[in-house]
Scaffold this active site. Sequence first.
Site, PDB file in Angstrom:
ATOM      1  N   HIS A   1      48.169  35.074  37.693  1.00 30.39           N
ATOM      2  CA  HIS A   1      47.042  34.380  38.060  1.00 30.39           C
ATOM      3  C   HIS A   1      46.338  35.145  39.431  1.00 30.39           C
ATOM      4  O   HIS A   1      45.267  35.424  39.435  1.00 30.39           O
ATOM      5  CB  HIS A   1      47.114  32.844  38.550  1.00 30.39           C
ATOM      6  CG  HIS A   1      45.565  32.114  38.447  1.00 30.39           C
ATOM      7  ND1 HIS A   1      44.937  32.391  39.603  1.00 30.39           N
ATOM      8  CD2 HIS A   1      44.898  31.407  37.683  1.00 30.39           C
ATOM      9  CE1 HIS A   1      43.682  31.758  39.604  1.00 30.39           C
ATOM     10  NE2 HIS A   1      43.819  31.004  38.361  1.00 30.39           N
TER      11      HIS A   1
ATOM     12  N   HIS B   1      42.956  31.622  30.471  1.00 30.96           N
ATOM     13  CA  HIS B   1      43.172  32.738  31.454  1.00 30.96           C
ATOM     14  C   HIS B   1      43.909  33.944  30.421  1.00 30.96           C
ATOM     15  O   HIS B   1      43.444  35.016  30.432  1.00 30.96           O
ATOM     16  CB  HIS B   1      44.011  32.658  32.638  1.00 30.96           C
ATOM     17  CG  HIS B   1      43.255  32.052  33.701  1.00 30.96           C
ATOM     18  ND1 HIS B   1      41.990  32.394  34.010  1.00 30.96           N
ATOM     19  CD2 HIS B   1      43.727  31.370  34.471  1.00 30.96           C
ATOM     20  CE1 HIS B   1      41.290  31.600  34.999  1.00 30.96           C
ATOM     21  NE2 HIS B   1      42.478  30.966  35.563  1.00 30.96           N
TER      22      HIS B   1
HETATM   23 CO    CO Z   1      42.018  30.245  37.330  1.00 31.30          CO
END
Ligand code: CO
Length: 277
Positions: A146, A208
């Site tokens: 991330h 994501h």
């Molecule tokens: Co995020």
Amino acid sequence: MKKGILLAAFGSANPLGESALKGFAEKTGARFPDARVRFAFTSDRMRTRLAAVGKKTDSVKKALCRMGFERYTHVAVQSLHLIPGLEYETLLEEINEAREQGGPGQITVGRPLLQDSADVRLAVKALLAHLPPDRKPDEAVLCMGHGTWHGGAASYGALARAVSAADSRIFIGTLEGARGINGLLPAIQKTGAKTVWLLPLLSIIGKHAEQDMAGKGPDSWHSRVIAAGFACRPVLKGTVEYSGFAEIWLMHLAKAMRELTIQGYDAEPEKGSPDGF
Ligand code: CO
């Protein structure tokens, strides 16, 4: 003594992510049969999204207060985050609030995946053991974490250095923060690799991994890798689904479980940058 385990994940609104979390909870229950296992989600935005479709979830604080009400006396909270970043700091704050607001008398915390250099060594082993079986040695592997501008991002750098020492064609990048894909593509090109495997370094599959990593949009890593002239093979499997990584979290949980039985244990885990790098 009534013992519980609270697994604290970012959250998931995705069936793949949900089943991965369930799988991890089952593993946890089998490992610690004397404790009931529950979940909390640390992302308020994710919890709001889930509430909008009728799915009720607990924050860490809410879950702990509920467990206190249900007369749990000893609860180990296990972070399912990758690094000790903002999400983890919020988790620690919520634990402190729960302590003051009727949570269980004894609460301990299991650290995120990559807290110190020993974790990084184990994570390198896990990553090497779980590389896609079809990946040939001359092909590159790009892992997407991330990322953050928080000091906890040092963990990604430590992992990147350690993994590259073991296999110079494996790269660790992040969606946010300093390790973006732009800086990595030239280095991947230098390896002479024709194919790039994309692996999420994210606890579970969600937006994501599906969109930002493997999606068909022009800004996805998949599209950027192809635009840079490589063949691209994304793998959609979250970190909790790999036994080698799951074991690191479970090891941290085992420590938190041991600490539970130390009377009056109330250590405040260190915040900020991970130690030992
Ligand atoms: Co995020």
